[in-house]
Design an enzyme around this catalytic site. Structure first.
Site, PDB file in Angstrom:
ATOM      1  N   ASP A   1       0.747  -1.255  -0.250  1.00 40.88           N
ATOM      2  CA  ASP A   1       0.112  -0.037   0.305  1.00 40.88           C
ATOM      3  C   ASP A   1       0.624   1.149   0.097  1.00 40.88           C
ATOM      4  O   ASP A   1       1.995   0.676   0.280  1.00 40.88           O
ATOM      5  CB  ASP A   1      -0.837   0.165   1.173  1.00 40.88           C
TER       6      ASP A   1
ATOM      7  N   TYR B   1      -0.993   8.576  -2.687  1.00 42.75           N
ATOM      8  CA  TYR B   1      -0.703   8.411  -4.404  1.00 42.75           C
ATOM      9  C   TYR B   1      -2.527   8.844  -4.596  1.00 42.75           C
ATOM     10  O   TYR B   1      -2.506   9.020  -5.932  1.00 42.75           O
ATOM     11  CB  TYR B   1      -1.694   6.656  -4.291  1.00 42.75           C
ATOM     12  N   GLY B   2      -3.570   9.230  -3.643  1.00 42.35           N
ATOM     13  CA  GLY B   2      -4.536   9.241  -3.928  1.00 42.35           C
ATOM     14  C   GLY B   2      -4.751  11.028  -4.897  1.00 42.35           C
ATOM     15  O   GLY B   2      -6.722  11.314  -4.739  1.00 42.35           O
TER      16      GLY B   2
ATOM     17  N   CYS C   1      -4.260  -1.294  -2.449  1.00 42.40           N
ATOM     18  CA  CYS C   1      -4.380   0.231  -2.025  1.00 42.40           C
ATOM     19  C   CYS C   1      -5.681  -0.178  -3.495  1.00 42.40           C
ATOM     20  O   CYS C   1      -5.394  -0.344  -4.273  1.00 42.40           O
ATOM     21  CB  CYS C   1      -3.199   0.319  -2.441  1.00 42.40           C
ATOM     22  N   ASN C   2      -7.138   0.521  -2.936  1.00 33.49           N
ATOM     23  CA  ASN C   2      -7.306   0.491  -3.947  1.00 33.49           C
ATOM     24  C   ASN C   2      -7.071   1.413  -5.088  1.00 33.49           C
ATOM     25  O   ASN C   2      -7.214   1.651  -6.571  1.00 33.49           O
ATOM     26  CB  ASN C   2      -8.686   0.974  -3.507  1.00 33.49           C
TER      27      ASN C   2
ATOM     28  N   CYS D   1     -11.226   2.610  -0.137  1.00 35.06           N
ATOM     29  CA  CYS D   1      -9.426   3.054   0.324  1.00 35.06           C
ATOM     30  C   CYS D   1      -9.563   2.198   1.657  1.00 35.06           C
ATOM     31  O   CYS D   1     -10.501   2.471   2.477  1.00 35.06           O
ATOM     32  CB  CYS D   1      -9.693   4.978   0.239  1.00 35.06           C
TER      33      CYS D   1
ATOM     34  N   HIS E   1      -8.011   2.572   4.105  1.00 35.23           N
ATOM     35  CA  HIS E   1      -7.476   3.143   5.094  1.00 35.23           C
ATOM     36  C   HIS E   1      -8.816   3.456   5.734  1.00 35.23           C
ATOM     37  O   HIS E   1      -8.264   4.336   6.177  1.00 35.23           O
ATOM     38  CB  HIS E   1      -6.510   5.131   4.859  1.00 35.23           C
TER      39      HIS E   1
HETATM   40  N1  DGL Z   1      -4.914   3.484   0.458  1.00 32.21           N
HETATM   41  C1  DGL Z   1      -4.975   3.909  -0.813  1.00 32.21           C
HETATM   42  C2  DGL Z   1      -6.679   3.265  -1.265  1.00 32.21           C
HETATM   43  O1  DGL Z   1      -7.016   1.869  -1.108  1.00 32.21           O
HETATM   44  C3  DGL Z   1      -5.125   5.172  -1.453  1.00 32.21           C
HETATM   45  C4  DGL Z   1      -4.407   6.064   0.269  1.00 32.21           C
HETATM   46  C5  DGL Z   1      -3.409   7.104  -0.525  1.00 32.21           C
HETATM   47  O2  DGL Z   1      -3.522   8.476  -1.309  1.00 32.21           O
HETATM   48  O3  DGL Z   1      -2.107   7.367  -1.185  1.00 32.21           O
HETATM   49  O4  DGL Z   1      -7.009   3.864  -2.479  1.00 32.21           O
END
Ligand code: DGL
Length: 253
Positions: free
Chosen positions: A7, A39-40, A70-71, A180, A182
């Site tokens: 992730d 990432y998002g 991680c989505n 997500c 998180h």
């Molecule tokens: N945990 C990540 C997800 O499932 C996103 C976190 C991020 O923005 O890095 O999308």
């Protein structure tokens, strides 16, 4: 050999926690790309490059399967990862299909990162399953920051949710899909904000179930693992990661 989990940060621990519970005879290796989180909210191509570097790290350590926990990473890179590697690669997808199937004609809210919601993968999933136009979306990027900072104060989180939900009819949703990894850290706050009539669902148990089936099918299930996890990250120390797992166990997630 171990199962690799990846992730951008601590979100994948919500999936790993389920895997430790459901696959007690496996060992795991977890990699958090904390140098490049979030990432998002970043451009797709930049995120993709980060993902391939992170996965290479795990591959060098030796893994028999990969869970892209991680989505966001799943939406931008899952097909290319599957093309590149021979071992099973599992991803996370917002549980929109399950929500639509179980929901009758009530409204559904999908919460995720802005990048996940923007990507074709999500858009085509909704087009395929949301025949009655019941699905709404909301990006909640700050929940990622809160989780990374180990901020679990209910007031801070619910204030943010109410602010983000301005203009949405909270009482109209019978399901909220946590898209997500998180976000399950905040399942109890979502439950309070949306109330008893709303189901808060995530894809974590479904993904681990799928992982178990794939490992069984490919005769890759272990019998001598002990639920051991080795943690790595590209950025800050991983020392606090077990605290997150304890937090999830305390909350029964
Ligand atoms: N945990 C990540 C997800 O499932 C996103 C976190 C991020 O923005 O890095 O999308």
């Amino acid at each position: 050999m171990r199962i690799g989990f990846f992730d951008s940060g601590v979100g994948g621990l919500t999936v790993l926690n389920k895997a430790i519970e459901m696959l007690p005879n496996e060992d795991f290796i977890y990699y958090a790309d904390t140098k490049n989180i979030p990432y998002g909210t970043k451009p797709k191509e930049e995120v993709k490059k980060n993902i391939f570097e992170a996965v290479e790290f795990l591959v060098e350590k030796g893994i028999k399967a990969l869970v892209v926990a991680c989505n966001t990473a799943t939406s931008v890179a899952i097909n290319e990862l599957r093309e590149k590697y021979d071992f099973p690669v599992l991803g996370m997808e917002p549980a929109v299909k399950v929500a639509v199937e179980n929901n009758g004609r009530k409204r559904i809210l999908v919460v995720a990162t802005p990048l996940t919601l923007k990507e074709d993968k999500y858009q085509s999933l909704v087009t395929k399953v949301d025949h009655n136009n019941l699905v709404d979306e909301l990006g909640l990027p700050r929940l990622v920051e809160f989780a990374e900072g180990f901020i679990f104060d209910e007031k801070i989180i619910s204030d943010y949710l109410y602010e983000a939900l301005d203009g949405y009819d909270i009482s109209s949703y019978s399901t909220v899909v946590l898209g997500c990894t998180h976000f399950p850290f905040y399942k109890n706050v979502f439950e309070k904000v949306f109330g008893n009539h709303t189901n808060i669902i995530d894809g974590n148990a479904g993904t681990v179930n799928h992982l178990r089936n794939v490992l069984r099918e490919k005769e890759l299930l272990s019998s001598d693992g002990t639920g051991n996890v080795e943690f790595y990250s590209s950025g800050s120390s991983t020392e606090g990661f077990t605290r997150y797992l304890e937090f999830l166990r305390d909350k029964n997630q």
